[in-house]
Write a protein that holds these residues in place. Structure first.
Motif, PDB file in Angstrom:
ATOM      1  N   HIS A 132     -40.538  66.292  72.673  1.00 29.98           N
ATOM      2  CA  HIS A 132     -40.862  67.684  72.985  1.00 29.98           C
ATOM      3  C   HIS A 132     -40.672  68.560  71.750  1.00 29.98           C
ATOM      4  O   HIS A 132     -41.529  69.383  71.416  1.00 29.98           O
ATOM      5  CB  HIS A 132     -39.979  68.165  74.142  1.00 29.98           C
ATOM      6  CG  HIS A 132     -40.141  69.605  74.465  1.00 29.98           C
ATOM      7  ND1 HIS A 132     -39.249  70.565  74.033  1.00 29.98           N
ATOM      8  CD2 HIS A 132     -41.100  70.264  75.158  1.00 29.98           C
ATOM      9  CE1 HIS A 132     -39.652  71.737  74.461  1.00 29.98           C
ATOM     10  NE2 HIS A 132     -40.768  71.594  75.149  1.00 29.98           N
ATOM     11  N   ASP A 169     -43.441  72.756  77.492  1.00 25.46           N
ATOM     12  CA  ASP A 169     -42.201  72.993  78.232  1.00 25.46           C
ATOM     13  C   ASP A 169     -42.321  72.485  79.668  1.00 25.46           C
ATOM     14  O   ASP A 169     -41.379  71.904  80.213  1.00 25.46           O
ATOM     15  CB  ASP A 169     -41.861  74.485  78.250  1.00 25.46           C
ATOM     16  CG  ASP A 169     -41.441  75.025  76.891  1.00 25.46           C
ATOM     17  OD1 ASP A 169     -41.142  74.204  75.993  1.00 25.46           O
ATOM     18  OD2 ASP A 169     -41.421  76.260  76.736  1.00 25.46           O
ATOM     19  N   ALA A 170     -43.483  72.691  80.281  1.00 28.68           N
ATOM     20  CA  ALA A 170     -43.694  72.209  81.649  1.00 28.68           C
ATOM     21  C   ALA A 170     -43.609  70.684  81.703  1.00 28.68           C
ATOM     22  O   ALA A 170     -43.012  70.116  82.629  1.00 28.68           O
ATOM     23  CB  ALA A 170     -45.049  72.694  82.177  1.00 28.68           C
ATOM     24  N   HIS A 171     -44.172  70.011  80.707  1.00 29.14           N
ATOM     25  CA  HIS A 171     -44.092  68.549  80.660  1.00 29.14           C
ATOM     26  C   HIS A 171     -42.652  68.091  80.452  1.00 29.14           C
ATOM     27  O   HIS A 171     -42.237  67.076  81.011  1.00 29.14           O
ATOM     28  CB  HIS A 171     -45.006  67.996  79.561  1.00 29.14           C
ATOM     29  CG  HIS A 171     -46.457  68.101  79.899  1.00 29.14           C
ATOM     30  ND1 HIS A 171     -47.042  67.362  80.902  1.00 29.14           N
ATOM     31  CD2 HIS A 171     -47.443  68.875  79.378  1.00 29.14           C
ATOM     32  CE1 HIS A 171     -48.317  67.664  80.982  1.00 29.14           C
ATOM     33  NE2 HIS A 171     -48.591  68.582  80.069  1.00 29.14           N
ATOM     34  N   ARG A 172     -41.891  68.821  79.663  1.00 29.08           N
ATOM     35  CA  ARG A 172     -40.475  68.487  79.447  1.00 29.08           C
ATOM     36  C   ARG A 172     -39.695  68.637  80.750  1.00 29.08           C
ATOM     37  O   ARG A 172     -38.911  67.775  81.117  1.00 29.08           O
ATOM     38  CB  ARG A 172     -39.892  69.398  78.347  1.00 29.08           C
ATOM     39  CG  ARG A 172     -38.397  69.305  78.188  1.00 29.08           C
ATOM     40  CD  ARG A 172     -38.011  68.080  77.397  1.00 29.08           C
ATOM     41  NE  ARG A 172     -36.585  68.129  77.128  1.00 29.08           N
ATOM     42  CZ  ARG A 172     -35.720  67.225  77.589  1.00 29.08           C
ATOM     43  NH1 ARG A 172     -36.146  66.200  78.280  1.00 29.08           N
ATOM     44  NH2 ARG A 172     -34.450  67.334  77.317  1.00 29.08           N
ATOM     45  N   ARG A 173     -39.940  69.747  81.476  1.00 28.75           N
ATOM     46  CA  ARG A 173     -39.255  69.956  82.760  1.00 28.75           C
ATOM     47  C   ARG A 173     -39.610  68.876  83.770  1.00 28.75           C
ATOM     48  O   ARG A 173     -38.778  68.481  84.573  1.00 28.75           O
ATOM     49  CB  ARG A 173     -39.621  71.331  83.330  1.00 28.75           C
ATOM     50  CG  ARG A 173     -38.902  72.474  82.678  1.00 28.75           C
ATOM     51  CD  ARG A 173     -39.119  73.777  83.439  1.00 28.75           C
ATOM     52  NE  ARG A 173     -40.526  74.127  83.620  1.00 28.75           N
ATOM     53  CZ  ARG A 173     -41.253  74.808  82.752  1.00 28.75           C
ATOM     54  NH1 ARG A 173     -40.713  75.225  81.636  1.00 28.75           N
ATOM     55  NH2 ARG A 173     -42.514  75.090  83.008  1.00 28.75           N
ATOM     56  N   ASP A 174     -40.857  68.410  83.729  1.00 25.84           N
ATOM     57  CA  ASP A 174     -41.302  67.380  84.677  1.00 25.84           C
ATOM     58  C   ASP A 174     -40.893  65.981  84.247  1.00 25.84           C
ATOM     59  O   ASP A 174     -41.200  65.009  84.938  1.00 25.84           O
ATOM     60  CB  ASP A 174     -42.826  67.444  84.856  1.00 25.84           C
ATOM     61  CG  ASP A 174     -43.260  68.720  85.562  1.00 25.84           C
ATOM     62  OD1 ASP A 174     -42.411  69.355  86.227  1.00 25.84           O
ATOM     63  OD2 ASP A 174     -44.443  69.086  85.457  1.00 25.84           O
ATOM     64  N   GLY A 175     -40.239  65.848  83.097  1.00 27.38           N
ATOM     65  CA  GLY A 175     -39.727  64.556  82.652  1.00 27.38           C
ATOM     66  C   GLY A 175     -40.730  63.689  81.927  1.00 27.38           C
ATOM     67  O   GLY A 175     -40.465  62.509  81.699  1.00 27.38           O
ATOM     68  N   ARG A 176     -41.876  64.235  81.566  1.00 26.77           N
ATOM     69  CA  ARG A 176     -42.875  63.426  80.856  1.00 26.77           C
ATOM     70  C   ARG A 176     -42.615  63.370  79.359  1.00 26.77           C
ATOM     71  O   ARG A 176     -43.193  62.546  78.667  1.00 26.77           O
ATOM     72  CB  ARG A 176     -44.269  63.974  81.130  1.00 26.77           C
ATOM     73  CG  ARG A 176     -44.754  63.681  82.539  1.00 26.77           C
ATOM     74  CD  ARG A 176     -46.204  64.044  82.723  1.00 26.77           C
ATOM     75  NE  ARG A 176     -46.415  65.459  82.899  1.00 26.77           N
ATOM     76  CZ  ARG A 176     -46.323  66.111  84.044  1.00 26.77           C
ATOM     77  NH1 ARG A 176     -45.993  65.463  85.133  1.00 26.77           N
ATOM     78  NH2 ARG A 176     -46.549  67.404  84.110  1.00 26.77           N
ATOM     79  N   GLU A 190     -52.377  66.950  83.293  1.00 23.37           N
ATOM     80  CA  GLU A 190     -52.264  68.400  83.430  1.00 23.37           C
ATOM     81  C   GLU A 190     -50.802  68.750  83.660  1.00 23.37           C
ATOM     82  O   GLU A 190     -50.068  67.937  84.187  1.00 23.37           O
ATOM     83  CB  GLU A 190     -53.107  68.882  84.617  1.00 23.37           C
ATOM     84  CG  GLU A 190     -54.607  68.731  84.405  1.00 23.37           C
ATOM     85  CD  GLU A 190     -55.155  69.650  83.327  1.00 23.37           C
ATOM     86  OE1 GLU A 190     -54.606  70.747  83.139  1.00 23.37           O
ATOM     87  OE2 GLU A 190     -56.106  69.265  82.662  1.00 23.37           O
TER      88      GLU A 190
END
Length: 145
Positions: A30, A17-24, A55
């Motif tokens: 996702h 979820d953090a990677h999705r929020r950061d656009g990765r 990370e």
């Protein structure tokens, strides 16, 4: 091969979820990785989901230790160590969970003070009391160990 449970799978999905929020990660990627994380049964299956990502990676709790051998020195008695919290736990949510009782106790008093300060013009302020208490209860439930 380390087996994983629901907690480890949730930690992996929080990291995704953090990677999705950061656009990765795009929405479809996702969703695919979260689905794979929810089906994972080993740590290796979860680790593969993060090989191409920087990370944050999930921080898993320590594996359970086996019973000590008879020749091993016993650990000194004392208070149990605090559990390792994953990096992705929101500190504000955890703080609200720790102080849920105090917040729930003070909410009606704050509403009464606001009502008095406004000269009684906003009686609907008391409707917010159960809303705030319900929100605190929900946040506390999400941040229970």
């Amino acid at each position: 091969m380390a087996d994983v449970g629901a907690h480890e799978r949730e930690l992996a999905m929080e990291a995704l979820d953090a990677h999705r929020r950061d656009g990765r990660l795009e929405r479809g990627e996702h969703a695919d990785r979260c689905a794979a994380a929810s089906r994972a049964t080993t740590r290796a299956e979860l680790d593969v989901l993060f090989r191409d990502l920087p990370e944050p990676h999930p921080v898993y709790p320590s594996p359970v230790r086996s019973a000590p051998s008879p020749s091993a020195r016993p650990e000194p008695a004392g208070p149990p160590a605090a559990p390792d919290l994953p990096e992705l736990v929101g500190p504000s949510g955890a703080a609200i969970a720790r102080h849920a009782g105090l917040i729930s106790l003070l909410t009606p008093a704050v509403a009464a003070v606001l009502f008095a300060v406004s000269g009684g013009r906003f009686p609907w302020i008391f409707v917010l009391v159960p809303v705030v208490i319900a929100g605190v209860a929900w946040i506390s439930h999400r941040h229970q160990p």
